[in-house]
Design an enzyme around this catalytic site. Structure first.
Site, PDB file in Angstrom:
ATOM      1  N   THR A  31       0.814  -1.223   0.000  1.00  0.00           N
ATOM      2  CA  THR A  31       0.000   0.000   0.000  1.00  0.00           C
ATOM      3  C   THR A  31       0.843   1.267   0.000  1.00  0.00           C
ATOM      4  OG1 THR A  31      -0.046   0.021   2.421  1.00  0.00           O
ATOM      5  CG2 THR A  31      -1.857  -1.106   1.309  1.00  0.00           C
ATOM      6  N   CYS A  35       2.638   2.559   9.402  1.00  0.00           N
ATOM      7  CA  CYS A  35       1.706   2.541  10.524  1.00  0.00           C
ATOM      8  C   CYS A  35       2.427   2.416  11.862  1.00  0.00           C
ATOM      9  CB  CYS A  35       0.776   1.332  10.412  1.00  0.00           C
ATOM     10  SG  CYS A  35      -0.446   1.476   9.111  1.00  0.00           S
ATOM     11  N   CYS A  39      -2.029   0.047  14.965  1.00  0.00           N
ATOM     12  CA  CYS A  39      -3.007   0.423  13.928  1.00  0.00           C
ATOM     13  C   CYS A  39      -4.216  -0.519  13.928  1.00  0.00           C
ATOM     14  CB  CYS A  39      -2.357   0.398  12.542  1.00  0.00           C
ATOM     15  SG  CYS A  39      -3.462   1.048  11.268  1.00  0.00           S
ATOM     16  N   ARG A  42      -6.476  -3.980   9.289  1.00  0.00           N
ATOM     17  CA  ARG A  42      -6.146  -5.403   9.245  1.00  0.00           C
ATOM     18  C   ARG A  42      -4.638  -5.593   9.142  1.00  0.00           C
ATOM     19  NH1 ARG A  42      -6.970  -9.624   5.380  1.00  0.00           N
ATOM     20  NH2 ARG A  42      -7.279  -8.067   3.765  1.00  0.00           N
ATOM     21  N   ARG A  64       4.184   6.641   3.200  1.00  0.00           N
ATOM     22  CA  ARG A  64       3.472   7.819   3.685  1.00  0.00           C
ATOM     23  C   ARG A  64       2.693   7.459   4.950  1.00  0.00           C
ATOM     24  NH1 ARG A  64       0.624   5.826  -0.604  1.00  0.00           N
ATOM     25  NH2 ARG A  64      -1.599   5.474  -0.252  1.00  0.00           N
ATOM     26  N   CYS A  66       0.007   6.736   7.747  1.00  0.00           N
ATOM     27  CA  CYS A  66      -1.348   6.183   7.740  1.00  0.00           C
ATOM     28  C   CYS A  66      -2.335   7.219   8.274  1.00  0.00           C
ATOM     29  CB  CYS A  66      -1.381   4.939   8.625  1.00  0.00           C
ATOM     30  SG  CYS A  66      -3.014   4.227   8.843  1.00  0.00           S
ATOM     31  N   CYS A  69      -4.091   5.199  11.924  1.00  0.00           N
ATOM     32  CA  CYS A  69      -3.390   5.143  13.223  1.00  0.00           C
ATOM     33  C   CYS A  69      -2.563   6.410  13.473  1.00  0.00           C
ATOM     34  CB  CYS A  69      -2.515   3.907  13.322  1.00  0.00           C
ATOM     35  SG  CYS A  69      -1.197   3.855  12.100  1.00  0.00           S
ATOM     36  N   ASP A 446      24.624  17.091  45.998  1.00  0.00           N
ATOM     37  CA  ASP A 446      23.339  17.608  46.475  1.00  0.00           C
ATOM     38  C   ASP A 446      22.937  16.953  47.791  1.00  0.00           C
ATOM     39  OD1 ASP A 446      20.720  19.105  45.398  1.00  0.00           O
ATOM     40  OD2 ASP A 446      20.153  17.304  46.522  1.00  0.00           O
TER      41      ASP A 446
END
Ligand SMILES: [Zn+2]
Length: 508
Positions: A31, A35, A39, A42, A64, A66, A69, A446
């Site tokens: 795709t 993600c 996410c 599926r 790129r 999603c 998500c 300290d």
């Protein structure tokens, strides 16, 4: 960059394991989308997955973000990847805009960090799997995307706020990535509004657990009258950047594992810098589970961590302000130091214009270094020697606006701070811890730390032996310090004793 092997990564994805959120991103080759492991879509086929340790690496590989998500909402843990301080410092500078705009270059960035350009690129590749320019570009895209989804700001303002040089560049980048203009990503029914009075509200996710109660108690006990306030469950403060004034309000949404930040500021270009300050102040970028696990190996710290899981190391909002507080706090209580800071603000701070006021208690912005340097007398109720120290600090900060920005190694930073009159080892370590966000800073002398590390018989270690013990706490000694202070503070009353340190310095 080291990632778990593919099978482990895939199992994290299959089980939507939130413990990997911010540490692992998956690019899906079928795709072109990347993600978070959580996410809701599926789970892609194993063979279609490529795993990355940062959003920038996924984006540089051509994926790129999603839209479901929303990788921009993952906890921003990038600065915790690997153990390279140079990378952490570079990321802090990039989030302040060091690679935005004309004239910005990786070479200049590398120079500021005291390394060569090629070395910086190599370190980025090693720890983030992406180049510095890709990291900056990814930040711009993800910040713009967050503003598109979470606010009603008009697109022209978002382009400016996210550091795109022009609206055209912004549009082109988004069309290239998402095949549609930025406005098409907005699902809000309500129209865009440029109403600055409404403020801009964003959610900043952290990696749980987060000890919000301790954070708020810490900030509340030190809130400078006129500049900061804690009201109910919300932290408020005034903001001044380049002469413009505004305010922020920060609350907690535990169910969503995020902080809710509302920013009122007249210049949208300043938004990333303000968000970066909120992240630093509230330490939202810490990989706290890893830190807690590491520190728990020491039997001295294990019970403290069990008592306060997710305790953060609060940062400083502003380097100069923080350093002033460190000097004001030498040898006096937190309450007394707070009162002195209030005096300083009332006498030398700038009154905030009525239009910018969001809260009756917020009346001033903290005085700039230049203003304190220019004042003929500070008129504070404290020893003359310390007033001289404050003036020396203001002179140094006015002469070098980058004094409190990441620079070189921690040793170099400490040495640079110590060259200021009145700044001894404790003060320098304290400034490094809070203002420079050095996760490994440790003011070993300290008094609060020494008390916190006392044995059951009440015998305190010497600073030397505490330092020896702290060797195994590296590179997260600042978190160990926070736990020791918190434990010690709880035994002597609310508010802790952080600023009581420096007693060992004898007013150095
Ligand atoms: Zn997704």
């Amino acid at each position: 960059m080291e990632l778990p092997d593919r099978d482990v990564c895939y199992r994290a994805l299959e089980s939507r394991d939130s413990r990997f959120d911010g540490l692992l991103f998956v690019g899906v080759t079928s795709t072109g989308i990347y993600c978070r492991p959580v996410c809701p879509a599926r789970t892609p086929k194993f063979g279609h997955c490529r795993f990355f340790g940062s959003a920038a690496a996924a984006q540089e590989a051509g994926f790129r973000p999603c839209l479901r998500c929303r990788p921009e909402t993952a906890p921003d843990l990038a600065s915790w990847r690997g153990t390279s301080n140079t990378v952490s410092r570079a990321l802090a500078l990039i989030s302040d805009g060091a690679l935005d705009g004309a004239g910005a270059s990786v070479e200049t960035l590398a120079n500021r960090l005291g390394v060569g350009e090629r070395q910086l690129r190599r370190l980025f590749l090693q720890h983030l799997g992406a180049s510095p320019v890709a990291v900056a570009q990814t930040r711009r895209v993800l910040f713009a995307k967050q503003l598109i989804h979470e606010t009603r700001m008009p697109m022209t303002q978002i382009a400016t706020a996210a550091g795109f040089g022009s609206v055209r560049r912004f549009n082109e980048t988004f069309k290239e990535l998402f095949a549609r203009p930025p406005a098409a990503l907005r699902r809000l029914a309500s129209p865009a509004t440029a109403d600055a009075n409404a403020g801009v509200t964003l959610r900043l996710r952290y990696r749980p657990p987060y000890d919000w109660e301790s954070m708020l108690a810490h900030l509340g006990a030190r809130a400078i009258p006129g500049v900061e306030a804690v009201e109910g469950d919300v932290y408020l403060r005034t903001v001044e950047i380049d002469g413009k004034m505004g305010s922020v309000a920060v609350g907690h949404e535990p169910a969503r594992e995020c902080l809710r930040v509302t920013i009122y500021f007249p210049v949208v270009r300043a938004l990333p810098a303000i968000v970066a300050r909120v992240r630093r102040l509230f330490d939202t970028g810490a990989d706290i589970e890893t830190i807690d696990a590491h520190l728990s190996r020491d039997p001295l710290l294990a019970p403290l961590i069990a008592q306060r899981p997710g305790l953060r190391a609060p940062g400083g909002w502003d380097g100069f302000e923080l350093a002033v507080r460190a000097i004001l706090g030498q040898q006096i209580s937190v309450t007394a130091a707070r009162a002195l800071a209030g005096q300083l603000v009332a006498m030398h701070g700038t009154r905030i214009s009525t239009g910018a006021v969001r809260h009756a208690g917020l009346t001033h912005v903290f005085p700039s270094a230049r203003r304190v340097a220019a004042a003929s007398a500070l008129g504070l109720g404290m020893p003359g020697a310390r007033q001289v120290s404050l003036k020396a600090l203001a002179d140094a900060a006015a002469a070098d606006p980058l004094l409190f920005r990441p620079f070189g190694t921690i040793e170099e930073a400490i040495a640079r701070l110590r060259s200021i009159r009145g700044v001894g080892e404790w003060t320098a370590q304290y400034i490094a811890l809070r203002a420079l966000r050095e996760p490994d800073a440790f003011p070993a002398s300290d008094i609060g730390l020494l008390r916190g590390a006392a044995g059951e018989d009440g015998a305190r270690p010497s600073p030397r032996s505490l330092l020896d013990r702290a060797e195994s706490w590296r590179p997260w000694r600042a978190y160990a310090a926070q736990h020791l202070w918190a434990a010690q503070g709880a035994s002597i009353g609310k508010g802790g004793s952080v600023n009581r340190g420096g007693m060992q310095e004898g007013g150095a």
